[in-house]
Design an enzyme around this catalytic site. Structure first.
Site, PDB file in Angstrom:
ATOM      1  N   ASP A  51      -0.537  38.456 -13.196  1.00  0.00           N
ATOM      2  CA  ASP A  51      -1.573  37.775 -12.435  1.00  0.00           C
ATOM      3  C   ASP A  51      -2.967  38.058 -12.957  1.00  0.00           C
ATOM      4  O   ASP A  51      -3.386  39.212 -13.067  1.00  0.00           O
ATOM      5  CB  ASP A  51      -1.481  38.199 -10.958  1.00  0.00           C
ATOM      6  CG  ASP A  51      -2.432  37.424 -10.075  1.00  0.00           C
ATOM      7  OD1 ASP A  51      -2.442  36.189 -10.185  1.00  0.00           O
ATOM      8  OD2 ASP A  51      -3.162  38.050  -9.286  1.00  0.00           O
ATOM      9  N   LYS A  88       4.743  39.318  -3.897  1.00  0.00           N
ATOM     10  CA  LYS A  88       3.334  39.204  -4.255  1.00  0.00           C
ATOM     11  C   LYS A  88       2.582  40.488  -3.898  1.00  0.00           C
ATOM     12  O   LYS A  88       3.151  41.430  -3.337  1.00  0.00           O
ATOM     13  CB  LYS A  88       2.729  38.008  -3.515  1.00  0.00           C
ATOM     14  CG  LYS A  88       3.443  36.689  -3.779  1.00  0.00           C
ATOM     15  CD  LYS A  88       2.984  36.023  -5.044  1.00  0.00           C
ATOM     16  CE  LYS A  88       1.645  35.370  -4.841  1.00  0.00           C
ATOM     17  NZ  LYS A  88       1.177  34.644  -6.056  1.00  0.00           N
ATOM     18  N   LYS A 142       1.857  24.947  -4.059  1.00  0.00           N
ATOM     19  CA  LYS A 142       0.600  24.345  -3.607  1.00  0.00           C
ATOM     20  C   LYS A 142       0.716  22.819  -3.691  1.00  0.00           C
ATOM     21  O   LYS A 142       0.100  22.160  -4.526  1.00  0.00           O
ATOM     22  CB  LYS A 142      -0.573  24.862  -4.426  1.00  0.00           C
ATOM     23  CG  LYS A 142      -0.809  26.360  -4.230  1.00  0.00           C
ATOM     24  CD  LYS A 142      -1.949  26.870  -5.087  1.00  0.00           C
ATOM     25  CE  LYS A 142      -2.151  28.373  -4.896  1.00  0.00           C
ATOM     26  NZ  LYS A 142      -3.244  28.902  -5.742  1.00  0.00           N
ATOM     27  N   GLU A 193       5.003  40.188  -8.725  1.00  0.00           N
ATOM     28  CA  GLU A 193       3.661  40.029  -9.283  1.00  0.00           C
ATOM     29  C   GLU A 193       3.061  41.384  -9.630  1.00  0.00           C
ATOM     30  O   GLU A 193       3.169  42.341  -8.852  1.00  0.00           O
ATOM     31  CB  GLU A 193       2.777  39.317  -8.269  1.00  0.00           C
ATOM     32  CG  GLU A 193       1.316  39.187  -8.672  1.00  0.00           C
ATOM     33  CD  GLU A 193       0.481  38.562  -7.563  1.00  0.00           C
ATOM     34  OE1 GLU A 193       0.658  37.367  -7.311  1.00  0.00           O
ATOM     35  OE2 GLU A 193      -0.322  39.286  -6.949  1.00  0.00           O
ATOM     36  N   ARG A 238       0.817  -1.217   0.000  1.00  0.00           N
ATOM     37  CA  ARG A 238       0.000   0.000   0.000  1.00  0.00           C
ATOM     38  C   ARG A 238       0.845   1.259   0.000  1.00  0.00           C
ATOM     39  O   ARG A 238       0.525   2.233  -0.696  1.00  0.00           O
ATOM     40  CB  ARG A 238      -0.950  -0.020   1.217  1.00  0.00           C
ATOM     41  CG  ARG A 238      -1.847   1.206   1.353  1.00  0.00           C
ATOM     42  CD  ARG A 238      -2.490   1.655   0.050  1.00  0.00           C
ATOM     43  NE  ARG A 238      -3.137   0.585  -0.681  1.00  0.00           N
ATOM     44  CZ  ARG A 238      -3.446   0.667  -1.971  1.00  0.00           C
ATOM     45  NH1 ARG A 238      -3.121   1.743  -2.675  1.00  0.00           N
ATOM     46  NH2 ARG A 238      -4.038  -0.340  -2.573  1.00  0.00           N
TER      47      ARG A 238
END
Length: 285
Positions: free
Chosen positions: A222, A171, A139, A201, A104
């Site tokens: 963006d 960002k 992510k 960004e 597994r």
């Protein structure tokens, strides 16, 4: 395909943790109860109903190796290769209890990473007629980032930064706190060394003009529509790397790539890739 080498230390640490979670305090009590200690087994790992791209063989091999070094693991294909439904991906032979105990964990790693590689290959194929590359983001599944980013490479994508420490990515929230694009860029340049790249960004062409005047290594465009992206690429004129980002999925990918951006980043490559259905078919001697 020129793939990076997965660190053996990272592989072993991740697999040990997964085996500890699965085997607990007493090990595989089902196999201990049902399978004679001397029983040997031959098995194959095979794809089920979907085609895919292979990734994660090192982790699958390590799962069986750590359970019982007497188990042999022979890949039938290489990471980065495509396979058809029903294809045999690896052959395993050795003590039956060990094969069943490692099954597994091996399949969990392999199915997850094959899923990421397979989805990435679909993105890469959709824009193969352009110069644009598809890249991943941060992510990722906690603890599995290095492996999921490796799977992106197996699928024909490229990697973005691995963490907060290997590149500067300014960002919108950084810009807001710093007081604007120019102050943020100047602070970053004053802080980092000459080998650290800086990306920032922007969500408007006015911000992009400020970046072009001040200078950066890369700019993240963006949530821009294709027409705006095309104008942004023309403004950049190859002076820095251009990256399109923001809610990008497979549909619409082609149109974005055709604007001429260098990169398209998508968190979906890792956070939304379905696990590929693989199975272990066993024969007990």
């Amino acid at each position: 395909m020129n793939l990076p080498i997965l660190s053996p230390h990272l592989v072993e640490a991740a697999v040990r943790d997964a085996l500890a979670e699965d085997l607990g305090r007493a090990g595989d009590i089902t196999s201990q109860a049902v399978i004679p200690a001397a029983a040997q087994a031959r098995a194959v790992i095979a794809a089920r109903k979907r085609p895919g791209v292979l990734a994660g063989l090192d982790l699958a091999r390590k799962a069986f190796e750590l359970v019982d070094p007497a188990i042999s693991f022979e890949p039938a294909a290489r990471d980065g290769e495509s396979f058809a439904p029903g294809a045999i991906l690896a052959r395993i032979e050795g003590p039956a209890r060990g094969v069943l105990a490692g099954e597994r964990v091996a399949l969990n790693f392999l199915g997850r990473l094959c899923g990421v590689a397979t989805l990435t290959s679909q993105y890469a194929a959709a824009i193969a007629h352009t110069k644009t590359k598809v890249c991943c983001t941060r992510k990722t599944t906690p603890g599995l980032r290095a492996f999921e980013k490796y799977a992106v490479r197996c699928g024909g994508g490229v990697n973005h930064r691995f963490g907060l420490d290997d590149a500067v990515l300014i960002k919108d929230n950084h810009i807001a706190v710093a007081g604007g694009v120019v102050p943020a860029l100047r602070a970053a340049k004053a802080f980092v060394g000459h080998l650290v790249k800086i990306e920032i960004e922007v969500d408007s062409l006015d911000q992009l003009r400020e970046v072009l005047a001040e200078g950066a290594d890369a700019v993240l465009l963006d949530n821009m529509a294709p027409a705006q992206l095309r104008e942004a690429v023309a403004m950049i004129g190859g002076r820095m790397t251009s990256e399109a980002s923001g809610g990008i999925h497979l549909d619409g990918l082609k149109e974005i790539a055709e604007t001429g951006v260098d990169l398209i980043s998508s968190g979906a490559l890792t956070h939304s890739a379905p696990v590929l259905d693989l199975g272990l078919d066993i024969e007990i001697n």
